[in-house]
Design a protein around this motif. Structure first.
Motif, mmCIF file in Angstrom:
data_model
loop_
_atom_site.group_PDB
_atom_site.id
_atom_site.type_symbol
_atom_site.label_atom_id
_atom_site.label_comp_id
_atom_site.label_asym_id
_atom_site.label_seq_id
_atom_site.Cartn_x
_atom_site.Cartn_y
_atom_site.Cartn_z
ATOM 1 N N ALA A 47 6.738 -12.953 -27.225
ATOM 2 C CA ALA A 47 6.528 -14.394 -27.315
ATOM 3 C C ALA A 47 6.515 -14.820 -28.778
ATOM 4 O O ALA A 47 5.981 -14.099 -29.631
ATOM 5 N N PRO A 48 7.099 -15.974 -29.102
ATOM 6 C CA PRO A 48 7.119 -16.428 -30.496
ATOM 7 C C PRO A 48 5.724 -16.787 -30.995
ATOM 8 O O PRO A 48 4.888 -17.279 -30.238
ATOM 9 N N ALA A 49 5.476 -16.527 -32.278
ATOM 10 C CA ALA A 49 4.190 -16.856 -32.884
ATOM 11 C C ALA A 49 4.195 -18.290 -33.379
ATOM 12 O O ALA A 49 5.169 -18.750 -33.968
ATOM 13 N N TRP B 99 12.499 -18.765 -38.075
ATOM 14 C CA TRP B 99 12.296 -17.328 -38.313
ATOM 15 C C TRP B 99 11.451 -16.725 -37.196
ATOM 16 O O TRP B 99 11.727 -15.634 -36.705
ATOM 17 N N SER B 100 10.426 -17.445 -36.781
ATOM 18 C CA SER B 100 9.596 -16.983 -35.668
ATOM 19 C C SER B 100 10.424 -16.842 -34.391
ATOM 20 O O SER B 100 10.292 -15.863 -33.647
ATOM 21 N N MET C 11 12.793 -22.080 -26.232
ATOM 22 C CA MET C 11 11.430 -21.669 -26.577
ATOM 23 C C MET C 11 10.600 -22.893 -26.937
ATOM 24 O O MET C 11 11.144 -23.978 -27.173
ATOM 25 N N THR C 12 9.292 -22.687 -27.001
ATOM 26 C CA THR C 12 8.390 -23.716 -27.502
ATOM 27 C C THR C 12 7.495 -23.071 -28.550
ATOM 28 O O THR C 12 6.808 -22.085 -28.268
ATOM 29 N N SER D 234 3.899 -17.466 -38.199
ATOM 30 C CA SER D 234 3.067 -16.532 -38.944
ATOM 31 C C SER D 234 2.107 -15.749 -38.070
ATOM 32 O O SER D 234 1.535 -14.765 -38.503
ATOM 33 N N GLY D 235 1.895 -16.222 -36.827
ATOM 34 C CA GLY D 235 0.907 -15.580 -35.995
ATOM 35 C C GLY D 235 -0.474 -16.134 -36.241
ATOM 36 O O GLY D 235 -1.443 -15.765 -35.587
ATOM 37 N N ALA D 236 -0.627 -17.007 -37.219
ATOM 38 C CA ALA D 236 -1.928 -17.601 -37.514
ATOM 39 C C ALA D 236 -2.315 -18.579 -36.422
ATOM 40 O O ALA D 236 -1.473 -19.084 -35.687
#
Length: 237
Positions: free
Chosen positions: A193-195, A182-183, A61-62, A199-201
């Motif tokens: 898809a990873p945040a 954690w993401s 992942m990135t 946090s998604g911020a």
């Protein structure tokens, strides 16, 4: 033989050719042992941060433009845990890499420090057994912790992860890598898809927060300390 530009060039070319061939031979000899050593180190790290497992599947992942590797571990055909090779560039002296193990329900099983170059006796304590950072998250699910803007944070930033004494910058870096892990874990479980920033911020907001914190820390350093050890202590305290 008379020394001329032509024969001097030929001699230099010959020397360069021999040297290059030697480097190539050494590389061929060492590349397999190096790869084997790296694989053994990864296997050892996985064994330390995961419940018992038979095999693992790897996913790349990135997150925040950083490479992250997720290992999904299985035992008897069932998922037994997830290990995430995470990293941050926010360490006091640069890159910090962690292997973070999660149980299937998201509880942090263990954390192994793979790489760090922090100040000896201060930030390096992140690799010590039973250090405050590890004690604040091991055996706990990040989702059930006190989060700041959706992510784990050290106590000085409003969270509940205890910092290493006189090494807040190193502690923040460690937690940053944990958040990224954690993401990645959540992405592996959900298939989404990873945040960024765990946090998604918005990435820009995350970096702006870090920039403000670093600027404030640097100001404290300039006014209170000198030398490498004193600098970290000054920034952190």
């Amino acid at each position: 033989m008379k020394s001329t530009l032509l024969n001097m060039t030929a001699v230099l070319f010959g020397i360069t050719l021999v040297a290059s061939a030697g480097v190539g031979v050494v590389n061929m000899i060492t590349i397999e042992p190096i790869a084997a050593a790296k694989a053994a180190a990864t296997t050892a790290a996985l064994s330390e941060v995961l419940p018992p497992f038979d095999e693992t599947a790897t996913e790349q992942m990135t997150i925040d433009e950083l490479p992250i590797t997720v290992y999904t571990a299985t035992k008897d055909g069932e998922v037994s845990g997830y290990a995430v090779e995470s990293m941050t560039k926010q360490g006091f002296n640069g890159v910090v890499r962690l292997m973070v193990g999660f149980t299937p329900d998201g509880t942090i099983y263990n954390v192994n420090v793979l790489e760090q170059a922090e100040t000896p006796g201060l930030g390096t304590k992140m690799a010590d057994e039973g250090n405050p950072l590890l004690g604040s998250v091991k055996g706990q699910n990040p989702a059930e912790k006190k989060l700041v803007d959706g992510r784990l944070a050290v106590t000085k930033d409003g969270g509940d992860v205890d910092v290493l004494t006189a090494a807040t910058i190193s502690s923040r870096a460690w937690v940053d890598a944990i958040n990224r892990a954690w993401s990645a874990y959540r992405s592996a479980v959900s298939g989404e898809a990873p945040a960024d920033a765990a946090s998604g911020a918005l990435k820009s907001e995350w970096k702006a927060e870090e920039g403000a914190a670093d600027a404030a820390a640097a100001t404290d350093t300039d006014s209170t300390s000198t030398g490498a050890d004193a600098q970290e202590g000054g920034q952190d305290e």
